[in-house]
Write a protein that holds these residues in place. Structure first.
Motif, PDB file in Angstrom:
ATOM      1  N   ALA A 176     102.989 -12.901  -5.958  1.00 13.92           N
ATOM      2  CA  ALA A 176     103.196 -12.395  -7.681  1.00 13.92           C
ATOM      3  C   ALA A 176     104.468 -12.326  -8.328  1.00 13.92           C
ATOM      4  CB  ALA A 176     102.241 -11.943  -7.727  1.00 13.92           C
ATOM      5  N   SER A 177     104.144 -12.774  -9.099  1.00 18.10           N
ATOM      6  CA  SER A 177     105.406 -12.906 -10.392  1.00 18.10           C
ATOM      7  C   SER A 177     106.874 -12.803  -9.124  1.00 18.10           C
ATOM      8  CB  SER A 177     105.359 -10.673 -10.367  1.00 18.10           C
ATOM      9  OG  SER A 177     105.906 -10.620 -11.166  1.00 18.10           O
ATOM     10  N   TYR A 178     107.921 -12.550  -9.373  1.00 19.06           N
ATOM     11  CA  TYR A 178     108.688 -12.450  -9.234  1.00 19.06           C
ATOM     12  C   TYR A 178     109.012 -12.965  -7.416  1.00 19.06           C
ATOM     13  CZ  TYR A 178     113.944 -11.742  -7.704  1.00 19.06           C
ATOM     14  OH  TYR A 178     115.541 -11.714  -7.194  1.00 19.06           O
ATOM     15  N   TYR A 179     108.744 -12.246  -6.839  1.00 19.09           N
ATOM     16  CA  TYR A 179     108.036 -11.718  -5.605  1.00 19.09           C
ATOM     17  C   TYR A 179     107.189 -13.354  -4.436  1.00 19.09           C
ATOM     18  CZ  TYR A 179     109.196  -7.237  -5.901  1.00 19.09           C
ATOM     19  OH  TYR A 179     109.242  -5.603  -5.593  1.00 19.09           O
TER      20      TYR A 179
ATOM     21  N   PRO B 256     107.649   0.996 -13.996  1.00 19.11           N
ATOM     22  CA  PRO B 256     106.417   0.062 -13.373  1.00 19.11           C
ATOM     23  C   PRO B 256     106.616   1.905 -11.987  1.00 19.11           C
ATOM     24  CG  PRO B 256     108.081  -1.345 -13.497  1.00 19.11           C
ATOM     25  CD  PRO B 256     108.767   0.018 -14.213  1.00 19.11           C
ATOM     26  N   ARG B 257     105.076   2.088 -11.744  1.00 17.71           N
ATOM     27  CA  ARG B 257     105.158   2.909 -10.740  1.00 17.71           C
ATOM     28  C   ARG B 257     105.991   2.062  -9.409  1.00 17.71           C
ATOM     29  NH1 ARG B 257     104.719   7.678  -8.680  1.00 17.71           N
ATOM     30  NH2 ARG B 257     103.042   7.714  -6.825  1.00 17.71           N
ATOM     31  N   THR B 258     106.586   2.622  -8.621  1.00 17.27           N
ATOM     32  CA  THR B 258     107.876   1.535  -7.670  1.00 17.27           C
ATOM     33  C   THR B 258     108.028   2.812  -6.500  1.00 17.27           C
ATOM     34  OG1 THR B 258     108.444   0.588  -9.042  1.00 17.27           O
ATOM     35  CG2 THR B 258     109.198   0.651  -6.793  1.00 17.27           C
ATOM     36  N   LEU B 259     107.018   2.802  -5.418  1.00 16.18           N
ATOM     37  CA  LEU B 259     108.296   3.820  -4.050  1.00 16.18           C
ATOM     38  C   LEU B 259     109.115   2.917  -3.209  1.00 16.18           C
ATOM     39  CD1 LEU B 259     104.464   4.700  -3.741  1.00 16.18           C
ATOM     40  CD2 LEU B 259     105.905   6.007  -4.794  1.00 16.18           C
ATOM     41  N   MET B 260     110.496   3.163  -3.323  1.00 15.54           N
ATOM     42  CA  MET B 260     111.303   2.640  -2.674  1.00 15.54           C
ATOM     43  C   MET B 260     111.936   3.476  -1.799  1.00 15.54           C
ATOM     44  SD  MET B 260     113.358   2.177  -5.958  1.00 15.54           S
ATOM     45  CE  MET B 260     114.393   0.600  -6.346  1.00 15.54           C
ATOM     46  N   ARG B 261     112.950   2.872  -0.761  1.00 11.90           N
ATOM     47  CA  ARG B 261     114.461   3.076  -0.819  1.00 11.90           C
ATOM     48  C   ARG B 261     115.201   2.239  -0.552  1.00 11.90           C
ATOM     49  NH1 ARG B 261     112.632   4.610   5.432  1.00 11.90           N
ATOM     50  NH2 ARG B 261     111.608   5.904   4.349  1.00 11.90           N
ATOM     51  N   PRO B 262     115.598   2.378  -1.958  1.00  9.21           N
ATOM     52  CA  PRO B 262     117.316   1.655  -2.557  1.00  9.21           C
ATOM     53  C   PRO B 262     118.587   1.974  -1.511  1.00  9.21           C
ATOM     54  CG  PRO B 262     116.974   3.703  -3.608  1.00  9.21           C
ATOM     55  CD  PRO B 262     115.632   3.944  -2.857  1.00  9.21           C
ATOM     56  N   VAL B 263     119.144   0.659  -1.864  1.00 12.70           N
ATOM     57  CA  VAL B 263     120.760   0.950  -1.016  1.00 12.70           C
ATOM     58  C   VAL B 263     121.746   0.446  -2.006  1.00 12.70           C
ATOM     59  CG1 VAL B 263     119.769  -1.659  -0.836  1.00 12.70           C
ATOM     60  CG2 VAL B 263     121.399  -0.745   1.200  1.00 12.70           C
ATOM     61  N   ALA B 264     122.693   0.533  -0.838  1.00 12.26           N
ATOM     62  CA  ALA B 264     124.383   0.179  -2.253  1.00 12.26           C
ATOM     63  C   ALA B 264     123.964  -1.300  -1.717  1.00 12.26           C
ATOM     64  CB  ALA B 264     124.859   1.457  -1.625  1.00 12.26           C
TER      65      ALA B 264
ATOM     66  N   ILE C 156     109.175   6.420 -18.926  1.00 14.85           N
ATOM     67  CA  ILE C 156     107.521   6.500 -19.020  1.00 14.85           C
ATOM     68  C   ILE C 156     106.966   5.758 -17.956  1.00 14.85           C
ATOM     69  CG2 ILE C 156     105.759   6.351 -19.112  1.00 14.85           C
ATOM     70  CD1 ILE C 156     106.442   7.000 -22.839  1.00 14.85           C
ATOM     71  N   GLU C 157     106.775   6.025 -16.695  1.00 16.31           N
ATOM     72  CA  GLU C 157     105.749   5.897 -15.634  1.00 16.31           C
ATOM     73  C   GLU C 157     105.001   4.688 -16.001  1.00 16.31           C
ATOM     74  OE1 GLU C 157     106.002   6.675 -10.661  1.00 16.31           O
ATOM     75  OE2 GLU C 157     104.555   7.712 -11.599  1.00 16.31           O
ATOM     76  N   VAL C 158     104.847   3.483 -15.641  1.00 16.51           N
ATOM     77  CA  VAL C 158     102.955   3.317 -15.805  1.00 16.51           C
ATOM     78  C   VAL C 158     103.073   2.207 -14.308  1.00 16.51           C
ATOM     79  CG1 VAL C 158     103.586   2.072 -18.537  1.00 16.51           C
ATOM     80  CG2 VAL C 158     104.782   1.091 -17.096  1.00 16.51           C
ATOM     81  N   ARG C 159     101.955   2.078 -14.116  1.00 16.11           N
ATOM     82  CA  ARG C 159     100.798   1.451 -13.376  1.00 16.11           C
ATOM     83  C   ARG C 159     100.803  -0.668 -13.929  1.00 16.11           C
ATOM     84  NH1 ARG C 159      98.493   2.068  -8.335  1.00 16.11           N
ATOM     85  NH2 ARG C 159      97.994   0.249  -7.508  1.00 16.11           N
ATOM     86  N   LEU C 160     101.707  -1.090 -13.157  1.00 20.51           N
ATOM     87  CA  LEU C 160     101.220  -2.928 -13.684  1.00 20.51           C
ATOM     88  C   LEU C 160     100.051  -2.929 -13.048  1.00 20.51           C
ATOM     89  CD1 LEU C 160     105.135  -3.908 -13.304  1.00 20.51           C
ATOM     90  CD2 LEU C 160     103.848  -3.212 -15.667  1.00 20.51           C
ATOM     91  N   PRO C 161      99.771  -3.773 -13.252  1.00 23.56           N
ATOM     92  CA  PRO C 161      98.259  -4.524 -13.067  1.00 23.56           C
ATOM     93  C   PRO C 161      98.739  -5.713 -11.460  1.00 23.56           C
ATOM     94  CG  PRO C 161      99.044  -5.344 -14.860  1.00 23.56           C
ATOM     95  CD  PRO C 161      99.340  -4.151 -14.925  1.00 23.56           C
ATOM     96  N   GLY C 162      97.854  -6.359 -11.148  1.00 18.26           N
ATOM     97  CA  GLY C 162      97.597  -7.348  -9.893  1.00 18.26           C
ATOM     98  C   GLY C 162      98.365  -7.060  -9.081  1.00 18.26           C
ATOM     99  N   ARG C 163      98.919  -8.093  -8.184  1.00 20.61           N
ATOM    100  CA  ARG C 163      99.237  -7.826  -6.910  1.00 20.61           C
ATOM    101  C   ARG C 163     101.223  -7.149  -6.857  1.00 20.61           C
ATOM    102  NH1 ARG C 163      97.716 -13.372  -3.734  1.00 20.61           N
ATOM    103  NH2 ARG C 163      98.259 -14.256  -5.588  1.00 20.61           N
ATOM    104  N   TYR C 164     101.415  -7.909  -7.687  1.00 18.42           N
ATOM    105  CA  TYR C 164     103.108  -7.371  -8.088  1.00 18.42           C
ATOM    106  C   TYR C 164     103.085  -6.054  -8.115  1.00 18.42           C
ATOM    107  CZ  TYR C 164     107.434  -6.842  -9.734  1.00 18.42           C
ATOM    108  OH  TYR C 164     108.450  -6.690 -10.486  1.00 18.42           O
TER     109      TYR C 164
END
Length: 249
Positions: A104-107, A151-159, A208-216
């Protein structure tokens, strides 16, 4: 060894070109400004002639699944067709860790890209990486006014530099279909990174953190973007990367 970088004038593309030249590769950036267009196919055969490998880091900024599929589908199809005509021995495509359940979306565009690469007769490797440290700044750039919605995002960012070096190593190796995922050294929450970035830059905006709707939105919040224990882990943290960034807005 000649390596063509599709999207070679963009953020990650420039890093790949610079890192490759430091290592003695013959690096050739491919972009509209160099006379090649991945969306029309114009100039691709001339750009890819004599190349041993192509690294595809072309990109578009959209949250529309339709637009993302159209862009990545067209660009990838044109690059693969040209690579087949010109005899390129290795097509390397940069993708994103943990997007399998988020068509969905960009993905949706990135998954379409992966499907096309996997179905192509051109020898290839799909290299997935976590979101770059720059992702927080990119999200903030899309917001105006005193508040920035993140958007509420849990990640492990990389350089991004680490990703560039990884892609060069993949391109200089035999095609494997899929390389090990590449992630950063620490689990992070995107809104925390956004707040650190704003403070570093001396900006008064509030994130401000928000939870995006849908699969994305569900995928962003799920933790899938952090990858798995099987992934390669880099060492540069977001805080270390941020310390090297300009402090002025």
């Amino acid at each position: 060894m000649k390596i063509v970088v599709a999207g070679g004038t963009g953020t990650i593309g420039q890093l790949i070109v610079a890192a490759g030249r430091e290592r003695g590769y013959d690096m050739a950036p491919l972009a509209r400004s160099t006379g090649a267009n991945v969306l029309t196919g114009e100039g691709l055969d001339a750009a890819l002639a004599g190349a041993d490998a192509v690294i595809d880091v072309t990109n578009t900024m959209t949250l529309s699944a339709k637009k993302a599929r159209a862009f990545f589908g067209t660009a990838t199809s044109n690059l693969l067709a040209s690579a087949q005509r010109t005899g390129v021995g290795h097509h390397v495509a940069l993708s994103i860790v943990g997007i399998d359940n988020a068509d969905a979306s960009y993905y949706a565009g990135k998954l379409e890209q992966e499907r096309l690469v996997e179905a192509s007769p051109v020898p290839h490797t799909i290299a997935r990486a976590a979101q770059f440290h720059e992702f927080a700044a990119q999200i903030l750039a899309g917001s105006n006014g005193p508040f920035a919605l993140v958007p509420r995002t849990l990640m492990r960012p990389v350089a991004a530099h680490d990703v560039a070096v990884h892609l060069l190593e993949v391109a200089d190796s035999a095609p494997t279909g899929r390389s090990r995922d590449l992630v950063g050294p620490r689990d992070e929450v995107l809104v925390d990174l956004a707040r650190k970035y704003l403070a570093h830059r001396g900006e008064r905006r509030r994130a401000i953190e928000v939870r995006l709707p849908g699969r994305y939105g569900a995928n962003l919040a799920s933790g899938d973007l952090r990858g798995t224990d099987a992934a390669l882990q880099t060492t540069v943290t977001f805080d270390e990367w941020l310390a090297e960034q300009p402090t002025h807005p």
